[in-house]
Design a protein around this motif. Structure first.
Motif, PDB file in Angstrom:
ATOM      1  N   ASP A   1     -42.268 -35.550  18.256  1.00 16.88           N
ATOM      2  CA  ASP A   1     -42.900 -34.825  17.152  1.00 16.88           C
ATOM      3  C   ASP A   1     -41.806 -34.302  16.231  1.00 16.88           C
ATOM      4  O   ASP A   1     -41.272 -33.211  16.421  1.00 16.88           O
ATOM      5  CB  ASP A   1     -43.754 -33.681  17.710  1.00 16.88           C
ATOM      6  CG  ASP A   1     -44.527 -32.933  16.636  1.00 16.88           C
ATOM      7  OD1 ASP A   1     -44.309 -33.192  15.431  1.00 16.88           O
ATOM      8  OD2 ASP A   1     -45.365 -32.086  17.008  1.00 16.88           O
ATOM      9  N   ILE A   2     -41.487 -35.105  15.215  1.00 24.30           N
ATOM     10  CA  ILE A   2     -40.393 -34.763  14.302  1.00 24.30           C
ATOM     11  C   ILE A   2     -40.649 -33.444  13.590  1.00 24.30           C
ATOM     12  O   ILE A   2     -39.744 -32.624  13.432  1.00 24.30           O
ATOM     13  CB  ILE A   2     -40.175 -35.898  13.269  1.00 24.30           C
ATOM     14  CG1 ILE A   2     -39.719 -37.178  13.965  1.00 24.30           C
ATOM     15  CG2 ILE A   2     -39.174 -35.481  12.195  1.00 24.30           C
ATOM     16  CD1 ILE A   2     -38.376 -37.077  14.640  1.00 24.30           C
ATOM     17  N   SER A   3     -41.856 -33.202  13.148  1.00 20.41           N
ATOM     18  CA  SER A   3     -42.133 -31.960  12.413  1.00 20.41           C
ATOM     19  C   SER A   3     -41.924 -30.741  13.305  1.00 20.41           C
ATOM     20  O   SER A   3     -41.415 -29.706  12.851  1.00 20.41           O
ATOM     21  CB  SER A   3     -43.531 -31.973  11.804  1.00 20.41           C
ATOM     22  OG  SER A   3     -44.498 -32.161  12.805  1.00 20.41           O
ATOM     23  N   ALA A   4     -42.261 -30.833  14.579  1.00 22.79           N
ATOM     24  CA  ALA A   4     -42.034 -29.714  15.500  1.00 22.79           C
ATOM     25  C   ALA A   4     -40.535 -29.503  15.728  1.00 22.79           C
ATOM     26  O   ALA A   4     -40.065 -28.362  15.806  1.00 22.79           O
ATOM     27  CB  ALA A   4     -42.745 -29.968  16.822  1.00 22.79           C
ATOM     28  N   ILE A   5     -39.777 -30.597  15.812  1.00 22.74           N
ATOM     29  CA  ILE A   5     -38.320 -30.491  15.990  1.00 22.74           C
ATOM     30  C   ILE A   5     -37.692 -29.823  14.775  1.00 22.74           C
ATOM     31  O   ILE A   5     -36.857 -28.922  14.892  1.00 22.74           O
ATOM     32  CB  ILE A   5     -37.704 -31.875  16.247  1.00 22.74           C
ATOM     33  CG1 ILE A   5     -38.180 -32.418  17.595  1.00 22.74           C
ATOM     34  CG2 ILE A   5     -36.178 -31.822  16.176  1.00 22.74           C
ATOM     35  CD1 ILE A   5     -37.829 -33.862  17.848  1.00 22.74           C
TER      36      ILE A   5
END
Length: 84
Positions: A68-72
């Motif tokens: 989950d790129i947005s969470a990272i």
């Protein structure tokens, strides 16, 4: 630290290499160069053992999950804000 004398045999090419390292000014004698090689080998082995341990832990940690790129990115921004 106690020192132990060792006798080693080198090829002509290896001896030339050791002499070149000393002549370059990086080392003052053969023993200093050999000790540096041993230290580097010990560090490399230790790093490899740590990497292998991390890989084993990763492999045994279960099935992979989607990234989950947005969470990272959000977690990174939060860290920067907290330390900034």
């Amino acid at each position: 630290m106690s020192m132990h004398r060792k006798t080693i045999t080198l090829t002509e090419q290896q001896d030339g290499w050791v002499k070149a390292q000393i002549e370059s000014g990086q080392f003052s004698n053969d023993s200093e160069y050999i000790r540096d090689l041993i230290r580097r080998d010990q560090q490399a082995k230790e790093s490899l053992a740590i990497l292998r341990q991390a890989l084993a832990e990763g492999e045994s940690s279960g099935a992979p999950k989607p990234l989950d790129i947005s969470a990272i990115k959000a977690a990174g921004r939060k860290r920067i804000k907290a330390h900034g």
